[in-house]
Design a protein around this motif. Structure first.
Motif, PDB file in Angstrom:
ATOM      1  N   THR A   1       3.522  -9.895   9.030  1.00  0.00           N
ATOM      2  CA  THR A   1       2.841  -8.458   9.411  1.00  0.00           C
ATOM      3  C   THR A   1       1.962  -8.298  10.677  1.00  0.00           C
ATOM      4  OG1 THR A   1       2.501  -8.274   6.954  1.00  0.00           O
ATOM      5  CG2 THR A   1       1.286  -6.717   8.070  1.00  0.00           C
ATOM      6  N   CYS A   2       1.329  -9.410  10.789  1.00  0.00           N
ATOM      7  CA  CYS A   2       0.595  -9.107  12.200  1.00  0.00           C
ATOM      8  C   CYS A   2       1.534  -9.330  13.521  1.00  0.00           C
ATOM      9  CB  CYS A   2      -0.484 -10.218  12.484  1.00  0.00           C
ATOM     10  SG  CYS A   2      -1.822 -10.015  11.238  1.00  0.00           S
TER      11      CYS A   2
ATOM     12  N   GLY B   1      -6.766 -10.065   9.462  1.00  0.00           N
ATOM     13  CA  GLY B   1      -6.265  -8.607   9.816  1.00  0.00           C
ATOM     14  C   GLY B   1      -5.630  -8.058   8.560  1.00  0.00           C
ATOM     15  N   CYS B   2      -4.779  -8.615   7.693  1.00  0.00           N
ATOM     16  CA  CYS B   2      -4.185  -8.189   6.665  1.00  0.00           C
ATOM     17  C   CYS B   2      -5.249  -7.937   5.684  1.00  0.00           C
ATOM     18  CB  CYS B   2      -3.166  -8.947   6.175  1.00  0.00           C
ATOM     19  SG  CYS B   2      -1.460  -9.104   6.965  1.00  0.00           S
ATOM     20  N   ASN B   3      -6.385  -8.471   5.530  1.00  0.00           N
ATOM     21  CA  ASN B   3      -7.337  -8.447   4.604  1.00  0.00           C
ATOM     22  C   ASN B   3      -8.043  -7.147   4.787  1.00  0.00           C
ATOM     23  OD1 ASN B   3      -9.110  -8.896   2.369  1.00  0.00           O
ATOM     24  ND2 ASN B   3     -10.675  -9.978   3.523  1.00  0.00           N
ATOM     25  N   ARG B   4      -8.294  -6.728   6.114  1.00  0.00           N
ATOM     26  CA  ARG B   4      -8.931  -5.709   6.516  1.00  0.00           C
ATOM     27  C   ARG B   4      -8.155  -4.397   6.305  1.00  0.00           C
ATOM     28  NH1 ARG B   4     -10.118  -8.887  10.969  1.00  0.00           N
ATOM     29  NH2 ARG B   4      -8.662  -7.702  12.238  1.00  0.00           N
ATOM     30  N   THR B   5      -6.871  -4.347   6.568  1.00  0.00           N
ATOM     31  CA  THR B   5      -6.039  -3.309   6.604  1.00  0.00           C
ATOM     32  C   THR B   5      -5.322  -3.105   5.211  1.00  0.00           C
ATOM     33  OG1 THR B   5      -4.129  -4.473   7.255  1.00  0.00           O
ATOM     34  CG2 THR B   5      -5.570  -3.060   8.890  1.00  0.00           C
ATOM     35  N   ASN B   6      -5.503  -3.990   4.279  1.00  0.00           N
ATOM     36  CA  ASN B   6      -5.129  -4.112   3.008  1.00  0.00           C
ATOM     37  C   ASN B   6      -3.541  -4.115   2.985  1.00  0.00           C
ATOM     38  OD1 ASN B   6      -7.557  -3.932   1.584  1.00  0.00           O
ATOM     39  ND2 ASN B   6      -7.573  -1.530   1.884  1.00  0.00           N
TER      40      ASN B   6
END
Length: 647
Positions: A37-38, A54-59
């Motif tokens: 994803t990143c 990064g994925c945790n912040r953007t769900n």
């Protein structure tokens, strides 16, 4: 003696080189880790597992690919082996790599889809892997550069392209369900080129992100025959088979008819019945309207330089017995009618109505690709050109360019060119008219590299008119961005090339027959900016427009080494060509010539400085657009923007 030994020892010692500990720029600096994803978002990944920061912040869904580095090395080594292998060896090399990449592809595709779509794809993918592993080796998208030395596209890591690769591989798996593939290189190239084109079609379907995933073809009773009657011949099978054998044995000598009755073996005749409907295909009332619109109206575009009117006469008869071709025609016609609501019709079509026919065409091609007789059939060649025209109407220049390239692959693999005779020749010239239009707008070279073998004095008037398209394609290639940039570095070869093109155009003009001269025309009621010129039929008038447009492009792009007199002569030639293009356009009022006429008007308007002449050319462009219903993006706006940049 000791000096000689010492010198020899110094020669044998390896030279020690010291560095500052830097890694090579070619490898080692670029990170290949991080979550998918990143990497897709082109942002830095902290690689925290199971979910990165990064994925945790953007769900977002966080997914890692542990096999990426191994896969990349495998693909690279496979590609190296393929480039130096024979076609059959290349098939075997590439097929070994396909199974190892399916798990990775599943995960990447699933990240782009909803949960139900991902589950359906996973089941379908599992079946495809099993099919491929139990069949003969199949080609892969990466080894198509072997087909054309001019096309050497590196592996594209874009996920949408890899989604298309999955569907492409699924279509190839169907090829292997019936018998072993052909061992000849020509059949291998035909199979690869057609499959690569199918990959483009499925990539477009994925980009739509709807429709194809949700359509249930089985529930609609869709099959490649067209209707249930085709499953059981209405007459005796033995009698039909004997008639087919007799017809194949007595193939016509006329080159325009021999392609309709190729010499086939008994197995091929029986196989052809698997994708041809013996009885006419039944279509609905509103589909009759769309079909008639294609036959009487849209086909005129494609038949402009074909005196036999193949798309208006021959192609419709092929379509009533072939589901794929029929759905392609309906998709094109419905799309055109939805873009032109002013057309008189008892049924109003919405823009999305064409998608169902487009998807049915894809489904048919995927199913019919398992038959060798279909891959070289007239039906497939006609279908490819009609789908390219559909993309032309859709307004996306990049998608249209890709499909034009796909048609080029099919044509080259089957050695189809401007002198092929019959429907194949008609398809080639219709394709070239589209390709030169797209190439000029995109400032690239046309895809074709065919060179005519017949001299100009061997051509009929209609063939001379078509040859003007060929010369125009050569000039468009001369004006391509890469050629212009190369000419800046080395002027003399560019001047020589431009001079040679001018001489070819003048030689063509000297061979023109009386049909290319203007006929008497009633003078206009009031004085016009340009004098009208009536050349009939319209194809001959368009040929003269292409000749003059070629001269204008050469004048604008060929460097000048001369004095003021040469510049004055060049200016006179420009004005003569502008008057000719605009004068012919004033007398043209038909639908078929509108597309090429509008392109020639655009070129004629580029060097104009007079506000009166500019306004008149804009009016002629709008008239062409009203007659044709295309292009979607007005050439008038593009021309005005060019003038603003010049002023």
């Amino acid at each position: 003696m000791s000096d000689g030994v010492e010198a020899r020892d110094n020669e044998e010692k390896p030279v020690t080189r010291f560095s500052r500990g830097r890694l090579s720029r070619g490898r080692g600096l670029r990170k290949t880790t991080g979550c998918l994803t990143c990497r897709k978002r082109h942002v830095k990944c902290d690689e925290v597992k199971p979910v990165c920061g990064g994925c945790n912040r953007t769900n977002n869904v966080c997914h890692y690919d542990n096999k990426k580095s191994k896969t990349r090395v495998t693909q690279s080594s496979t590609r190296d082996r393929v480039e130096n292998a024979t076609p059959l060896q290349a098939e075997a090399e590439v097929s070994e790599d396909i199974g190892s990449t399916f798990d990775q592809l599943n995960n990447e595709v699933s990240a782009l889809m909803t949960e139900p779509q991902a589950q359906n794809l996973s089941q379908e993918n599992q079946h495809t892997v099993t099919t491929i592993s139990n069949t003969t080796p199949c080609p892969h998208r990466d080894n198509y550069s072997m087909l054309d030395p001019e096309v050497n596209t590196p592996t594209d890591n874009n996920i949408l392209n890899r989604v298309a690769d999955f569907h492409f591989t699924h279509a190839i798996a169907n090829l292997n369900n019936r018998g072993a593939p052909s061992t000849t290189s020509s059949n291998h190239n035909v199979e690869n080129a057609t499959a690569r084109w199918v990959g483009l079609l499925f990539q477009d379907a994925v980009m739509q992100n709807e429709g194809l995933w949700n359509m249930n073809f089985e529930a609609e009773g869709f099959n490649i025959f067209g209707n249930s009657v085709a499953h059981s011949p209405v007459d005796s099978p033995e009698l039909n088979e004997q008639c087919d054998l007799d017809r194949a044995a007595n193939s016509p000598e006329n080159p325009y008819l021999s392609e309709r009755h190729p010499v086939l073996g008994q197995d091929q005749i029986l196989e052809k019945r698997s994708w041809i409907s013996e009885s006419p295909i039944a279509i609905l009332t509103h589909e009759h309207i769309a079909f008639e619109t294609f036959v009487k109206h849209i086909s005129e575009w494609m038949d402009l330089f074909d005196p036999n009117k193949s798309f208006a006469i021959h192609v419709p008869h092929l379509a009533v017995h072939n589901v794929g071709l029929m759905n392609a025609i309906l998709a094109l016609s419905v799309r055109y009618m939805s873009l032109n609501p002013s057309m008189k019709s008892m049924h109003k079509f919405a823009p999305n109505d064409a998608l169902q026919y487009y998807y049915k065409t894809l489904h048919y091609i995927q199913q019919a690709m398992q038959y060798d007789t279909y891959k070289t059939s007239l039906e497939l060649v006609a279908t490819s050109l009609i789908i390219s025209t559909y993309e032309m109407l859709d307004g996306s220049s990049k998608d249209w360019e890709r499909h034009l390239h796909g048609v080029f692959w099919i044509q080259r693999s089957q050695v189809i060119h401007g002198d092929s005779k019959g429907l194949r020749q008609a398809v080639w010239w219709a394709w070239l008219c589209q390709d030169v239009f797209a190439a000029y707008l995109e400032k690239r070279k046309p895809f074709t590299f065919w060179r005519p073998t017949r001299n100009l004095d061997e051509l009929s008037p209609h063939e001379l008119a078509a040859r003007a398209v060929y010369y125009f394609a050569q000039v468009v290639g001369y004006c391509a961005f890469e050629e212009v940039e190369a000419g800046k570095r080395d002027v003399l070869p560019r001047i020589a090339r431009g001079t040679a093109l001018r001489e070819s155009l003048q030689l063509w003009r000297r061979h023109l027959t009386v049909e290319f001269k203007a006929l008497p025309l009633m003078p206009p009621a009031q004085k016009e900016v340009f004098e009208p010129l009536w050349i009939h039929p319209p194809a001959f008038g368009v040929a003269m427009q292409l000749f003059h447009a070629s001269n204008i492009l050469l004048s604008l792009h060929c460097p000048i080494l001369g004095d003021l007199r040469m510049y004055s002569n060049l200016r006179k030639s420009l004005n003569e060509s502008i008057r000719a293009i605009c004068g012919i356009a004033m007398a043209l009022d038909d639908f078929a010539s509108s597309l090429i006429c509008s392109q020639c008007l655009f070129i004629a308007g580029l060097p104009l400085e007079s506000p009166e002449q500019r306004c008149f050319v804009l009016g002629l462009l709008d008239r062409c657009r009203q007659r044709a219903g295309w292009p979607i993006r007005s050439l008038s706006d593009k021309l005005m923007n060019t003038w603003r940049s010049m002023d």
